[in-house]
Design a protein around this motif. Structure first.
Motif, short mmCIF file in Angstrom:
data_model
loop_
_atom_site.label_atom_id
_atom_site.label_comp_id
_atom_site.label_asym_id
_atom_site.label_seq_id
_atom_site.Cartn_x
_atom_site.Cartn_y
_atom_site.Cartn_z
N UNK A 29 0.81 -1.21 0.00
CA UNK A 29 0.00 0.00 0.00
C UNK A 29 0.85 1.26 0.00
N UNK A 30 2.05 1.16 0.59
CA UNK A 30 2.95 2.31 0.62
C UNK A 30 3.70 2.48 -0.69
N UNK A 31 4.09 1.34 -1.32
CA UNK A 31 4.92 1.42 -2.52
C UNK A 31 4.09 1.48 -3.80
N UNK A 32 3.11 0.57 -3.93
CA UNK A 32 2.29 0.60 -5.14
C UNK A 32 1.20 1.65 -4.92
N UNK A 33 1.63 2.87 -4.95
CA UNK A 33 0.74 3.98 -4.69
C UNK A 33 0.88 5.03 -5.76
N UNK A 34 0.78 6.26 -5.35
CA UNK A 34 0.78 7.35 -6.32
C UNK A 34 2.11 7.48 -7.04
N UNK A 35 3.18 6.89 -6.52
CA UNK A 35 4.48 7.00 -7.17
C UNK A 35 4.46 6.52 -8.60
N UNK A 36 3.82 5.40 -8.85
CA UNK A 36 3.79 4.86 -10.21
C UNK A 36 2.95 5.73 -11.13
N UNK A 37 2.00 6.46 -10.59
CA UNK A 37 1.17 7.35 -11.40
C UNK A 37 1.85 8.69 -11.65
N UNK A 51 15.21 5.35 -18.72
CA UNK A 51 14.26 5.22 -17.63
C UNK A 51 14.32 3.84 -16.97
N UNK A 52 14.36 2.79 -17.78
CA UNK A 52 14.39 1.44 -17.22
C UNK A 52 15.69 1.17 -16.48
N UNK A 53 16.78 1.76 -16.94
CA UNK A 53 18.04 1.65 -16.19
C UNK A 53 17.92 2.33 -14.84
N UNK A 54 17.27 3.50 -14.83
CA UNK A 54 17.06 4.20 -13.57
C UNK A 54 16.21 3.39 -12.62
N UNK A 55 15.18 2.73 -13.16
CA UNK A 55 14.33 1.87 -12.34
C UNK A 55 15.12 0.72 -11.75
N UNK A 226 8.43 -10.39 5.10
CA UNK A 226 7.49 -9.44 4.53
C UNK A 226 8.18 -8.37 3.69
N UNK A 227 9.32 -7.85 4.14
CA UNK A 227 9.95 -6.73 3.43
C UNK A 227 10.43 -7.14 2.03
N UNK A 228 11.23 -8.21 1.87
CA UNK A 228 11.65 -8.58 0.50
C UNK A 228 10.48 -8.99 -0.38
N UNK A 229 9.46 -9.62 0.20
CA UNK A 229 8.31 -10.03 -0.60
C UNK A 229 7.56 -8.82 -1.14
N UNK A 230 7.32 -7.84 -0.28
CA UNK A 230 6.63 -6.62 -0.72
C UNK A 230 7.45 -5.88 -1.77
N UNK A 231 8.76 -5.80 -1.57
CA UNK A 231 9.63 -5.10 -2.52
C UNK A 231 9.66 -5.82 -3.86
N UNK A 232 9.76 -7.15 -3.83
CA UNK A 232 9.81 -7.91 -5.07
C UNK A 232 8.54 -7.77 -5.90
N UNK A 233 7.39 -7.83 -5.25
CA UNK A 233 6.12 -7.65 -5.96
C UNK A 233 6.05 -6.25 -6.57
N UNK A 234 6.47 -5.25 -5.81
CA UNK A 234 6.43 -3.87 -6.30
C UNK A 234 7.34 -3.68 -7.50
N UNK A 235 8.55 -4.25 -7.47
CA UNK A 235 9.49 -4.11 -8.58
C UNK A 235 8.90 -4.70 -9.86
N UNK A 236 8.32 -5.89 -9.76
CA UNK A 236 7.72 -6.52 -10.93
C UNK A 236 6.61 -5.64 -11.50
N UNK A 237 5.75 -5.13 -10.62
CA UNK A 237 4.64 -4.28 -11.08
C UNK A 237 5.17 -3.03 -11.76
N UNK A 239 8.11 -2.44 -13.16
CA UNK A 239 8.81 -2.72 -14.42
C UNK A 239 7.83 -2.99 -15.55
N UNK A 240 6.81 -3.77 -15.27
CA UNK A 240 5.82 -4.09 -16.31
C UNK A 240 5.07 -2.83 -16.74
N UNK A 241 4.67 -2.02 -15.77
CA UNK A 241 3.94 -0.79 -16.10
C UNK A 241 4.83 0.17 -16.89
N UNK A 242 6.10 0.30 -16.50
CA UNK A 242 7.02 1.20 -17.21
C UNK A 242 7.22 0.75 -18.65
#
Length: 425
Positions: A29-37, A51-55, A226-237, A239-242
């Motif tokens: 909820x903190x990471x997959x938020x307004x940042x991606x928008x 951009x993808x290199x920066x990501x 919890x921390x690596x799992x949340x981060x990994x899911x966010x990274x995948x989301x 990258x795909x959106x970008x």
């Protein structure tokens, strides 16, 4: 680690109610938020086709920070996050500076998220809507952290559904051009680093998991999972959106976009989806704001317990078991900033504070011994260097204003210590 004290005769201990699923959802909820928008456009403006290199760079630094934070949180499962870790591993000053950087930086993040809500819901009254959103979510957090976790779960589900719709629309569109994903052409090293610093703003939400350490069940096992799992899911989301947005807009059009995901679905010929994206952006920002207020109030609680902030803020409500005074004060300050702040300035200011916070976390993790769960040596070292490099790669105004606030906090600490010495016999 400091022991819990009491306020007005009521124990100030928090209840351990959150499991792995709750902790992961709060992080998402903190990471997959307004940042991606919001963060893709300025990042594309800085890095162009890089951009993808920066990501990727932002994700590497975030992974190092997450690993260091997870090991430290398992060792010190108390509210406060790096405020506690820095104090225990590096000394009182470094803990204080981490807490100061977090509270000040994340108050700016809260204001940015609230203003994002306002700009999507009612652009003409963005500040008024932002203040209303802060008040409403402060009330939610005041009622209890378990209810906050349930609300966050619903928000994450809505946002993920919107992002999936955007990706499908973009990648199945005849406007999609895979050649636009050439990440090497015209990408400057400085631009990639600045993009990484801006995108890091969207990754930083996993701190909320660590700052809730005193409310998580079996934190020694739950937090490192919890921390690596949340981060990994966010990274995948992310990258795909970008990739999806770049295929239909390209780096130049993305850099100029005021609402990147809305522009992407329009370019893909799915105009009907644009209002849905606007709603998704508003919901995402609300999710980030909810978790941000939650995390800032817990760090405020920890600093108040040690009297770096007014001790009255250390009180815990006897029924809801939340730091109610800290939440009310944080909510009031965020509302005041949201009523006057600028979104882009708030994001840059916040990024520097958060990077300083994680630099101290990595330095703290470096001091762990193998028996204390120390991560592999290169991880905290790379995280520390990465935080410093990305901090100085941010726009000059963000570096200057953020550094000035950190110096002000350090000066306040020094004056407080000097005054305490003079008063002692």
């Amino acid at each position: 680690m400091s022991k819990s004290s009491t306020a007005n005769g009521v124990p100030d201990e928090l209840q351990r109610r959150l499991g792995v699923g709750d902790a992961v959802v709060i992080g998402l909820g903190s990471m997959i938020g307004a940042g991606i928008f919001a963060a893709l456009a300025p990042a594309a403006g800085a890095a162009g086709p890089g951009l993808l290199l920066g990501l990727f760079v932002a994700a590497v630094v975030a992974y190092c920070n997450a690993t260091s934070s997870a090991r430290l949180a398992a060792r010190y499962p108390a509210s406060g996050g790096t405020y506690v870790y820095g104090r225990e591993r590096l000394g009182d000053f470094w803990g204080y500076l981490a807490g100061w950087a977090f509270v000040v930086g994340k108050i700016a993040s809260c204001a940015a998220m609230a203003l994002t809500v306002g700009s999507y819901v009612w652009p003409g009254q963005a500040h008024a809507v932002a203040v209303a959103a802060v008040v409403a979510l402060t009330v939610v957090n005041y009622v209890g952290v378990q209810r906050s976790a349930w609300l966050t779960r619903g928000i994450v589900a809505v946002v993920l559904a919107v992002l999936v719709a955007v990706v499908v629309a973009a990648l199945t569109s005849s406007a999609a051009e895979p050649t636009r994903l050439d990440v090497g052409a015209d990408a400057s090293f400085d631009g990639v680093l600045q993009a990484a610093g801006l995108l890091f703003f969207a990754f930083a939400g996993y701190a909320r998991i660590a700052t809730l350490g005193e409310e998580i069940r079996d934190p020694a096992r739950t937090i490192p999972r919890a921390i690596p799992l949340a981060l990994g899911i966010t990274l995948v989301v992310y990258a795909v959106v970008a990739v999806a947005v770049l295929t239909v807009l390209g780096p130049a059009r993305l850099a100029d976009a005021t609402a990147p995901l809305s522009d992407a679905v329009r370019a893909a010929g799915a105009d009907w989806l644009a209002p849905v994206v606007r709603v998704g952006a508003a919901v995402a920002a609300l999710g980030s704001l909810l978790a941000l207020i939650l995390g800032v109030s817990r760090t405020t609680l920890a600093m108040a317990r040690d009297r770096h902030l007014p001790h009255a803020l250390a009180a815990v409500h006897p029924r809801s078991k939340v730091p109610h005074r800290a939440e009310l004060v944080v909510g009031a300050v965020v509302a005041a900033v949201a009523a006057t702040a600028d979104v882009r300035g708030a994001i840059g200011f916040s990024s520097l504070g958060v990077l300083a916070y994680y630099a101290i976390a990595n330095a703290s993790a470096w001091t762990l011994t193998p028996t204390e769960g120390r991560p592999h040596r290169p991880i905290p070292l790379l995280g520390l260097i990465g935080c410093l490099v990305l901090a100085f790669a941010l726009p000059a105004t963000s570096v200057v204003s953020g550094a000035a606030v950190l110096v002000l906090g350090a000066a306040a600490y020094g004056l407080r210590r000097a005054f305490a010495v003079r008063r002692s016999p």
